[in-house]
Design a protein around this motif. Structure first.
Motif, PDB file in Angstrom:
ATOM      1  N   ALA A   1      33.727  40.429  43.032  1.00 46.90           N
ATOM      2  CA  ALA A   1      33.520  41.624  42.206  1.00 46.90           C
ATOM      3  C   ALA A   1      34.812  42.431  42.118  1.00 46.90           C
ATOM      4  O   ALA A   1      35.169  42.929  41.046  1.00 46.90           O
ATOM      5  N   ARG A   2      35.529  42.568  43.240  1.00 50.08           N
ATOM      6  CA  ARG A   2      36.814  43.292  43.222  1.00 50.08           C
ATOM      7  C   ARG A   2      37.821  42.587  42.327  1.00 50.08           C
ATOM      8  O   ARG A   2      38.513  43.221  41.527  1.00 50.08           O
ATOM      9  N   LYS A   3      37.906  41.260  42.439  1.00 52.12           N
ATOM     10  CA  LYS A   3      38.845  40.504  41.600  1.00 52.12           C
ATOM     11  C   LYS A   3      38.472  40.631  40.125  1.00 52.12           C
ATOM     12  O   LYS A   3      39.341  40.774  39.271  1.00 52.12           O
ATOM     13  N   SER A   4      37.194  40.580  39.831  1.00 57.68           N
ATOM     14  CA  SER A   4      36.729  40.705  38.452  1.00 57.68           C
ATOM     15  C   SER A   4      37.091  42.075  37.889  1.00 57.68           C
ATOM     16  O   SER A   4      37.532  42.194  36.739  1.00 57.68           O
ATOM     17  N   GLU A   5      36.929  43.106  38.704  1.00 58.81           N
ATOM     18  CA  GLU A   5      37.267  44.464  38.269  1.00 58.81           C
ATOM     19  C   GLU A   5      38.769  44.578  37.985  1.00 58.81           C
ATOM     20  O   GLU A   5      39.175  45.179  36.987  1.00 58.81           O
ATOM     21  N   LYS A   6      39.593  43.978  38.836  1.00 58.43           N
ATOM     22  CA  LYS A   6      41.049  44.005  38.619  1.00 58.43           C
ATOM     23  C   LYS A   6      41.411  43.275  37.326  1.00 58.43           C
ATOM     24  O   LYS A   6      42.253  43.740  36.560  1.00 58.43           O
ATOM     25  N   LEU A   7      40.782  42.128  37.090  1.00 56.69           N
ATOM     26  CA  LEU A   7      41.050  41.372  35.867  1.00 56.69           C
ATOM     27  C   LEU A   7      40.638  42.154  34.629  1.00 56.69           C
ATOM     28  O   LEU A   7      41.317  42.105  33.595  1.00 56.69           O
TER      29      LEU A   7
END
Length: 159
Positions: free
Chosen positions: A130-136
């Motif tokens: 979820a954190r990686k998706s938010e950064k992307l």
């Protein structure tokens, strides 16, 4: 009328107490390990360990490989412990656990230690995704706005 916050008086029937204890131990959804005061595994409930194909020997090995011994020493002194640990399994898989150590008291003397292992590996991985998706998503919005400005430079100049 009994106060619901107070525990009922201990049963006079020792076999009933034993059955309740065994039922809790065997049916608890997380893995519980009963250790002696030297850290030797005495008993393991197989709530999740069967699903993970983990034997008692592997639990003992995983326990001894971790920094959990410091926490174990604290619980021997009567201080319950709660901490996180990563355990490397025989199949090269790593699992993350929240571990709670609590003393087992008999006649006000610590005689054994319960270790409760709550697997939060999937929860941790989901949170990381979820954190990686938010950064992307943020990078994507930034790239879109930069692309828009590159394609339409006069829009800014004319404003």
């Amino acid at each position: 009328r009994r106060d619901p916050r107070r525990l009922p008086a201990p049963s006079k029937d020792p076999s009933g107490c034993e059955q309740r204890y065994r039922s809790l131990f065997q049916n608890y959804p997380d893995t519980i390990v009963l250790f002696d005061l030297k850290g030797k595994c005495l008993q393991v409930n197989h709530a999740k360990s069967n699903l993970l194909n983990i034997s008692e020997e592997i639990w003992v090995g995983a326990f001894n490989e971790t920094a959990a011994m410091d926490h174990f020493q604290q619980v021997i002194q009567g201080k319950p412990q709660d901490f996180e640990v990563s355990i490397h399994h025989y199949n090269s898989r790593v699992s993350d656990y929240n571990v709670t150590f609590v003393p087992v008291l008999i006649d006000k003397k610590i005689v054994e230690i319960f270790g409760i292992f709550q697997d939060f590996t999937e929860k941790k991985r989901t949170e990381e995704l979820a954190r990686k998706s938010e950064k992307l998503e943020i990078v994507s919005h930034l790239a879109a706005s930069i692309s828009h400005e590159v394609r339409n430079p006069l829009t800014v100049a004319n404003s």
